[in-house]
Design a protein around this motif. Sequence first.
Motif, PDB file in Angstrom:
ATOM      1  N   UNK A  84     143.509 -12.337 112.167  1.00 19.66           N
ATOM      2  CA  UNK A  84     143.964 -12.440 110.745  1.00 19.66           C
ATOM      3  C   UNK A  84     145.637 -12.680 111.091  1.00 19.66           C
ATOM      4  N   UNK A  85     146.074 -13.728 110.379  1.00 19.12           N
ATOM      5  CA  UNK A  85     147.564 -13.978 110.574  1.00 19.12           C
ATOM      6  C   UNK A  85     148.110 -13.519 109.246  1.00 19.12           C
ATOM      7  N   UNK A  86     148.942 -12.707 109.291  1.00 24.34           N
ATOM      8  CA  UNK A  86     149.732 -12.263 108.265  1.00 24.34           C
ATOM      9  C   UNK A  86     151.136 -12.682 108.104  1.00 24.34           C
ATOM     10  N   UNK A  87     151.783 -13.449 107.084  1.00 25.78           N
ATOM     11  CA  UNK A  87     153.227 -13.814 106.956  1.00 25.78           C
ATOM     12  C   UNK A  87     153.935 -12.653 105.880  1.00 25.78           C
ATOM     13  N   UNK A  88     154.810 -12.023 106.625  1.00 24.79           N
ATOM     14  CA  UNK A  88     155.704 -11.122 105.757  1.00 24.79           C
ATOM     15  C   UNK A  88     156.775 -11.938 105.201  1.00 24.79           C
ATOM     16  N   UNK A  89     156.840 -11.829 103.869  1.00 26.51           N
ATOM     17  CA  UNK A  89     157.936 -12.389 103.249  1.00 26.51           C
ATOM     18  C   UNK A  89     159.473 -11.905 103.278  1.00 26.51           C
ATOM     19  N   UNK A  90     159.926 -12.292 104.443  1.00 33.75           N
ATOM     20  CA  UNK A  90     161.063 -11.733 105.076  1.00 33.75           C
ATOM     21  C   UNK A  90     162.136 -13.017 105.344  1.00 33.75           C
ATOM     22  N   UNK A  91     163.241 -12.734 105.635  1.00 30.84           N
ATOM     23  CA  UNK A  91     164.163 -13.874 106.135  1.00 30.84           C
ATOM     24  C   UNK A  91     164.536 -13.484 107.515  1.00 30.84           C
ATOM     25  N   UNK A  92     164.159 -14.187 108.629  1.00 28.04           N
ATOM     26  CA  UNK A  92     163.222 -15.420 108.570  1.00 28.04           C
ATOM     27  C   UNK A  92     161.938 -14.695 108.470  1.00 28.04           C
ATOM     28  N   UNK A  93     161.093 -15.383 107.976  1.00 27.34           N
ATOM     29  CA  UNK A  93     159.410 -14.814 107.679  1.00 27.34           C
ATOM     30  C   UNK A  93     159.011 -14.222 109.074  1.00 27.34           C
ATOM     31  N   UNK A  94     158.431 -13.121 108.991  1.00 23.16           N
ATOM     32  CA  UNK A  94     157.719 -12.567 110.338  1.00 23.16           C
ATOM     33  C   UNK A  94     156.111 -12.747 110.136  1.00 23.16           C
ATOM     34  N   UNK A  95     155.445 -13.190 111.070  1.00 27.56           N
ATOM     35  CA  UNK A  95     154.124 -13.543 111.227  1.00 27.56           C
ATOM     36  C   UNK A  95     153.505 -12.623 112.341  1.00 27.56           C
ATOM     37  N   UNK A  96     152.507 -11.785 112.009  1.00 25.49           N
ATOM     38  CA  UNK A  96     151.796 -10.834 112.661  1.00 25.49           C
ATOM     39  C   UNK A  96     150.357 -11.274 112.935  1.00 25.49           C
ATOM     40  N   UNK A  97     149.758 -11.220 114.078  1.00 25.24           N
ATOM     41  CA  UNK A  97     148.251 -11.620 114.376  1.00 25.24           C
ATOM     42  C   UNK A  97     147.740 -10.332 114.560  1.00 25.24           C
ATOM     43  N   UNK A  98     146.483  -9.734 114.192  1.00 30.62           N
ATOM     44  CA  UNK A  98     145.549  -8.890 114.246  1.00 30.62           C
ATOM     45  C   UNK A  98     144.078  -9.067 114.362  1.00 30.62           C
ATOM     46  N   UNK A  99     143.435  -8.528 114.713  1.00 34.18           N
ATOM     47  CA  UNK A  99     141.934  -8.758 114.839  1.00 34.18           C
ATOM     48  C   UNK A  99     141.166  -8.507 113.465  1.00 34.18           C
ATOM     49  N   UNK A 100     140.303  -9.242 113.021  1.00 33.55           N
ATOM     50  CA  UNK A 100     139.427  -8.911 111.968  1.00 33.55           C
ATOM     51  C   UNK A 100     138.397  -8.290 112.506  1.00 33.55           C
ATOM     52  N   UNK A 101     137.509  -7.479 111.584  1.00 38.73           N
ATOM     53  CA  UNK A 101     136.370  -6.644 112.167  1.00 38.73           C
ATOM     54  C   UNK A 101     135.389  -7.652 113.198  1.00 38.73           C
ATOM     55  N   UNK A 102     135.107  -8.794 112.846  1.00 38.99           N
ATOM     56  CA  UNK A 102     134.358  -9.740 113.830  1.00 38.99           C
ATOM     57  C   UNK A 102     134.912  -9.829 114.883  1.00 38.99           C
ATOM     58  N   UNK A 103     136.444 -10.073 115.061  1.00 41.64           N
ATOM     59  CA  UNK A 103     137.202 -10.120 116.437  1.00 41.64           C
ATOM     60  C   UNK A 103     137.170  -9.138 117.232  1.00 41.64           C
ATOM     61  N   UNK A 104     137.178  -7.806 116.472  1.00 43.50           N
ATOM     62  CA  UNK A 104     137.087  -6.555 117.108  1.00 43.50           C
ATOM     63  C   UNK A 104     135.913  -6.302 117.769  1.00 43.50           C
ATOM     64  N   UNK A 105     134.768  -6.602 117.068  1.00 42.74           N
ATOM     65  CA  UNK A 105     133.573  -6.608 117.878  1.00 42.74           C
ATOM     66  C   UNK A 105     133.343  -7.438 119.058  1.00 42.74           C
ATOM     67  N   UNK A 106     133.967  -8.500 118.832  1.00 41.73           N
ATOM     68  CA  UNK A 106     133.787  -9.610 119.993  1.00 41.73           C
ATOM     69  C   UNK A 106     134.484  -8.929 121.071  1.00 41.73           C
ATOM     70  N   UNK A 107     135.996  -8.506 120.909  1.00 43.07           N
ATOM     71  CA  UNK A 107     136.793  -7.860 121.843  1.00 43.07           C
ATOM     72  C   UNK A 107     136.316  -6.663 122.574  1.00 43.07           C
TER      73      UNK A 107
END
Length: 140
Positions: A84-107
């Motif tokens: 999951x890629x989440x873009x936070x509406x800040x200046x400058x924009x902050x982008x954070x990556x995290x696992x979705x449930x399917x990714x967590x299962x694979x990890x």
Amino acid sequence: MTTEEAARAGVEQHEELELDVFARLCPSREMFAELADKWSMLILMSLSACGPQRFSELQRAVGGVSRKMLTQSLRNLERSGLVLRTVFPETPPRVVYDLRPLGRELAELVAPLGRWTERRALRMLAAREEFDAAHAGGAE
């Protein structure tokens, strides 16, 4: 039937198909090849071990990956529903990556392989040296 219900039904229908990762034209084979990429596995393991991370944190955690390869791998993992890629509406924009449930299962499945590799790397390196010494100078 709502769009969401139709999408779920489509996934359930696909999950009932018999897929064969060994078959040349099977879609599961393409997915397997993308997941078997060394950067994808390391990204999944890092997100699993360290939690959500920004791009630069991931690049540091996965030593040796170029910006281009990290971007490409993250995009493929996101497209496949693993990250999951989440873009936070800040200046400058902050982008954070995290696992979705399917990714967590694979990890969770991949982490033991990573630990096994760490424990057995020296044995494998010794086997390679032994093999190379036995086959030096002769082409087979």
